[in-house]
Design a protein around this motif. Structure first.
Motif: not given
Lengths: 297, 444, 307
Positions: A249, A246, A72, A258, A68, A254
């Motif tokens: 996103w 997404y 992102a 995380e 990702l 992101h």
């Protein structure tokens, strides 16, 4: 010579004294957490359990494996591109409009400013309803005008523009515009009047007088605007949760996921530090480009 | 079995949580409880009351726990609970920060896809509650078996079963629209490919879809289970089953509802805000959701139209599927007041609290006996769920406890699948790969 | 405000006199047209900004079910005035107001004061490492806060400040954050140095120069800084979220979320209450802005200088 040396060092000492509150605050409240996060970016810290040093593994994962990461980066850059360009131009235009001596300016200024006071949860609620593609009033209006009706937040293609629209609504008349208004005060009316008598057109007066004198504020809004737009998070978090598929996103979303949903705090720190370095370079670049273009007193 | 003409009428039974009335009732029942059940007391009981901290989310659910805490304090003076509220969106963040700073409270609310359950438990943050339960004379057999199974990790009971549901297994039916189309209300015996699809097609009209589902992982899971599939292999909990034939077939069926049959709303027709607004606004004649949405739907529909809940049908394999959803109470393994905290758990999971919980924005209790009380037994919406609870399996969750990443991967890629008109197989393959990528990560 | 309007119209009248002497009606028509165009533009932009807000005001007066009715109507079927009352009774809203007022007042004061001192130091004094230190100031704007949240939480725990207002106030007395230092520095740099140099020759100390010369000159910038500081603290959500624990200590932005439901929980939807509460929370900033705007727009000072 001796006089000026001691005067200079005295002024330097006073200078340190003036910035000392910041220096103390930086050392006490900011430096520790910043250093800690830098260190954590090279560990597998996950809030609980053992933390081990992993060197640059997090950065390696970021660039080569995280599925990702690059998307992102692209999404935040696209969003920031739209918001900074349209936002700065819009804020400046609104400020000029409000500075042109129209009647009812007091009211207009407040009207322009109000959207920036809307809490983000309310922002998401209002615009989610207004922009509903099939049943919402905005597309209803577009339909009546014979214009195409985008899928806004419900479609992949339009989610970022829709997000930018919401952001711009709350941004254009907000802090940026007010800073421009404050900056416009530094443009003496006498200069404008003199130029007018000389027969300069409105555009030339703007270009040759207003713009140079406004350049310090433009520069400020640019720097702060770029950083703010690249940090886009709360709106996506509340309004779309990063979706659909997404489409929204963003980078900091992101990072947040995380850190707090996946408990990859070490990795999130690495994401933050990559962001930091890139944006710092971008900012210093703007400072370098501004040299000679921004006119102070 | 579900009766077609349910006598339970939500038009008249408009329930608005009246906090004061609720507290009074709760306090009254509390007196009854302490008279009948000998609460096991802690050593400290004689002196100062034990102070414990409980984390939960804001909204009506938060008020429910605050009211329960008040009632609990009125009923006894050994334990005092401070309810600490955090908005749902930031709940994981708050708990994580508290944990990192060594400030996590004695106990907290959790559910399978929240950080406070499996991710915390995999790091030993959660207390194993079996010993406290047996000390207090609590019988784990009093709860639906799947809920205990769902909360057992490596033999430890990492949460205390509070609420339960059967996933997105209730089909909310707009009776006016349904009967207008001459359709029969779905029956337990129906299957998707026979009666169900025909009825949904009949109920759909020019301005109304026949059936809506949330573009969300757990809504999809209901279908997947009905087809006899799963999203993760339950044996090893580390390989994706998305590409397995049953799972793929279920996802393709959902896709066909939108794209081929056009009876379900595409992404652009889905309304924002509470998920039930598509149903409430009569944009769809029916809708798959869970039992927890009954009271909010009742309040939102008002007397616009008559409605009831039915069961989602059985899949091709004859299985009804779905999954055991659970709300639970977790205890900090570091707490200095485990007995006091467990008193609070017992208070919240008593039969009486289980009845009150229906109004408090919490899924119905996981305690079987409570379901036999008339308030629950006579409620047709709950009976739909009861039927499911008898036969469903727990949620299969990742071995590495990466529940949040897993859910995001499914949500986002499921949305992508539904947006993909031409190549659903390719979208399913991408869904499969992204799920597998999450499962391949090391443990939280 | 009256002063400005009068000054302005005097100017226009003077101008009109000047133009009237020249028989150029085309020029006049062009000017009037341009002016008209500006008004039209102002109204269009005003509608874009105010439209959704007005819609939100009416939405806050709807019932929960009407709130989500599609297609949405502007006016409520039946005005639910008690939404505004319910906000106060369902949560300790008054308490949140008091907390927010305390935190905001104290923080704004410290922030504007200390940012002015620091900005002055950066803008007007040469000292070794100034460039580097200023880069660090800007750099603190960039690092995403999410990753320093936990270390800072631990720091405030060590200081014993958790569940108090101190983490929301005290740090702002130390430099008042990068945004404000940068903002005020930019404005100080636009001020010519002559006045200060003259004052210095007269033997004035640097603080007197700052107070008597600089502050009046950068007043518009300080006023905007004060407004932004006010808004920042009034709306700050993430810090109260992390550092506060007891509901009684909540600020408005956090207390607002008591009306927010997780999508899967039942009960009556409280979206109209959330909207009503949001509007009430936004009301003081709107009023503050309305009445304070004269301080950062071409105001009395400028007209005074001219006259």
């Amino acid at each position: 010579m001796a006089m000026s040396m001691s005067r200079r060092s005295k002024r330097a000492a006073i200078g340190y004294l003036y910035i000392s509150p910041w220096l103390v605050g930086f050392l006490v409240f900011l430096l520790g957490p910043i250093v800690a996060s830098f260190w954590l970016s090279m560990t597998n810290y996950s809030v609980i359990g053992d933390t081990t040093f992993v060197g640059l593994d997090n950065y390696d994962y970021m660039f080569t494996k995280d599925p990702l990461f690059w998307s992102a980066v692209g999404k935040s850059a696209l969003f920031a591109g739209i918001v900074v360009t349209v936002g700065l131009t819009g804020s400046l235009a609104c400020a000029l409009l409000l500075d042109s001596g129209l009647r009812g300016t007091t009211f207009l200024r407040t009207a322009f400013f109000i959207p920036s006071l809307t809490p983000v949860v309310a922002l998401a609620l209002i615009w989610g309803l207004l922009l509903q593609p099939r049943y919402g009033p905005v597309n209803g209006l577009l339909y009546n005008l014979g214009l195409p009706q985008p899928g806004w937040l419900n479609s992949r293609e339009w989610a970022i523009p829709a997000m930018a629209l919401i952001r711009l609504w709350a941004l254009i008349g907000g802090a940026q515009m007010v800073i421009f208004l404050a900056g416009l005060q530094g443009v003496p009316q006498e200069l404008q009047d003199a130029a007018k008598i000389d027969g300069a057109s409105a555009w030339r007066r703007f270009r040759d007088i207003t713009l140079p004198l406004l350049s310090p504020t433009i520069f400020f809004n640019l720097i702060v605007g770029v950083i703010g737009a690249l940090k886009v998070f709360a709106l996506a978090f509340v309004a779309t949760g990063g979706g659909p598929a997404y489409a929204t996103w963003f980078y900091v979303l992101h990072l947040y996921q995380e850190a707090f949903a996946n408990l990859n705090m070490g990795y999130a720190s690495a994401l933050a530090w990559f962001f930091f370095i890139v944006v710092l370079i971008l900012t210093l670049l703007q400072f370098a480009l501004a040299r000679g273009r921004v006119h102070y007193s | 079995m579900l009766t077609r003409n349910a006598s339970f009428d939500y038009r008249t039974a408009k329930s608005r949580l009246d906090r004061r009335r609720f507290v009074r009732n709760a306090a009254l029942t509390a007196g009854a409880v302490s008279a009948t059940t000998p609460l096991r007391l802690l050593a400290r009981a004689q002196g100062e009351p034990a102070e414990i901290r409980f984390h939960t989310r804001t909204g009506q659910t938060g008020e429910y726990y605050q009211a329960q805490a008040e009632a609990f304090h009125q009923a006894q003076d050994r334990v005092r609970v401070t309810v600490e509220l955090t908005p749902n969106d930031e709940y994981n963040q708050k708990l994580t920060t508290l944990l990192a700073g060594g400030e996590l409270g004695d106990c907290w609310w959790a559910a399978p896809f929240y950080t406070g359950l499996y991710p915390f438990a995999s790091r030993g943050v959660n207390m194993d509650l079996r010993e406290l339960a047996s000390q207090a004379g609590e019988d784990l057999g009093a709860f639906f078996p799947a809920s205990i199974e769902q909360l057992t990790v490596d033999g430890a009971l990492v949460g205390w079963p509070l609420g339960t549901h059967a996933g997105w297994s209730s089909m909310y039916v707009n009776l006016d629209a349904w009967q207008e189309a001459g359709g029969e209300v779905p029956q337990w015996e129906w299957t998707y490919d026979n009666e169900w699809l025909a009825a949904v097609k009949a109920a759909a009209s020019e301005n109304r879809f026949g059936f809506a589902f949330d573009y969300q992982s757990q809504a999809a899971y209901t279908f997947i289970r009905s087809w006899g599939g799963d999203w993760i292999d339950p044996e090893n909990r580390s390989s994706s089953l998305i590409a397995a034939p049953e799972t793929t077939a279920a996802l393709l069926f959902m896709h066909s509802l939108v794209h081929e049959h056009q009876v379900s709303p595409p992404q652009e027709a889905i309304l924002p805000g509470d998920a039930n607004s598509t149903f409430v606004n009569e944009i769809t004649a029916s809708w798959a959701h869970g039992v927890w949405g009954v009271s909010s739907t009742a309040n939102a529909v008002g007397d616009k139209f008559a409605w009831q809940t039915a069961s989602m049908p059985a899949g091709p394999g004859g299985a009804h599927g779905s999954f055991q959803g659970i709300d639970c109470l977790c205890m900090n393994a570091q707490t200095e007041r485990p007995e006091a905290t467990f008193e609070w758990f017992r208070w919240l999971t008593s039969v009486e609290a289980g009845l009150a919980q229906l109004e408090g924005g919490v899924p119905p209790t996981a305690r079987v006996a409570t379901w036999d009380q008339p308030q629950m037994a006579e409620n047709p919406h709950l009976q739909v769920t009861r039927q499911w609870l008898e036969e469903i399996e727990p949620v299969t969750f990742p071995e590495n406890a990466r529940v949040s990443e897993f859910q995001t991967a499914i949500n986002q890629n499921f949305q992508a699948l539904m947006l993909e008109a031409d190549d659903p197989e390719g979208a399913i393959q991408r869904l499969h790969e992204s799920v597998q990528a999450v499962l391949d990560q090391p443990s939280v | 405000m009256a002063t400005i309007q009068e000054t302005r119209s005097d100017q226009f009248m003077a101008h009109d006199h000047a133009t009237r002497q020249k028989p150029s009606t085309w020029y006049q028509t062009k000017r009037r047209l341009a002016r008209l165009l500006l008004y039209v533009l102002a109204v269009v932009i005003g509608v874009f900004f105010l439209g959704p807000f007005v819609w939100a005001v009416f939405a806050s007066l709807k019932s929960p079910s009407e709130f989500i009715t599609f297609p949405p109507t502007l006016f409520p079927e039946e005005y639910q005035w008690q939404n505004y009352k319910d906000v106060w009774t369902q949560v300790p809203f008054a308490r949140f107001w008091w907390n927010t007022i305390v935190v905001t007042t104290l923080a704004v004061f410290g922030q504007v004061l200390s940012a002015t001192l620091v900005a002055y130091g950066f803008a007007r004094f040469e000292f070794p490492g100034r460039g580097m230190l200023f880069v660090i100031v800007i750099a603190t704007l960039i690092l995403p806060e999410e990753v320093t949240l936990i270390p800072r939480f631990i720091l405030f725990r060590e200081l014993g400040w958790l569940d108090t207002f101190l983490p929301l106030i005290v740090p702002y007395y130390f430099g008042g954050s990068a945004f404000f230092i940068f903002l005020l520095r930019q404005f100080i740099l636009t001020i010519p140095k002559d006045l200060e140099e003259a004052a210095e020759l007269d033997g004035a100390g640097t603080f007197r120069i700052l107070w008597n010369i600089m502050v009046p000159l950068i007043q518009p910038a300080m006023a905007s800084a004060a407004i932004f500081s006010f808004l920042f603290h009034w709306d700050d959500f993430i810090h109260p979220l992390i550092y506060l624990r007891s509901t009684d200590n909540f600020t408005l932005s956090l207390g607002l979320r008591l009306f927010q439901q997780a999508a899967e929980t039942g009960g009556v939807s409280r979206q109209p209450l959330l909207m009503a509460a949001s509007l009430m929370v936004a009301a003081p900033p709107i009023l503050v802005f309305f009445f304070a705007q004269k301080y950062f727009v071409r105001g009395i000072t400028m007209s005074g200088l001219k006259g």
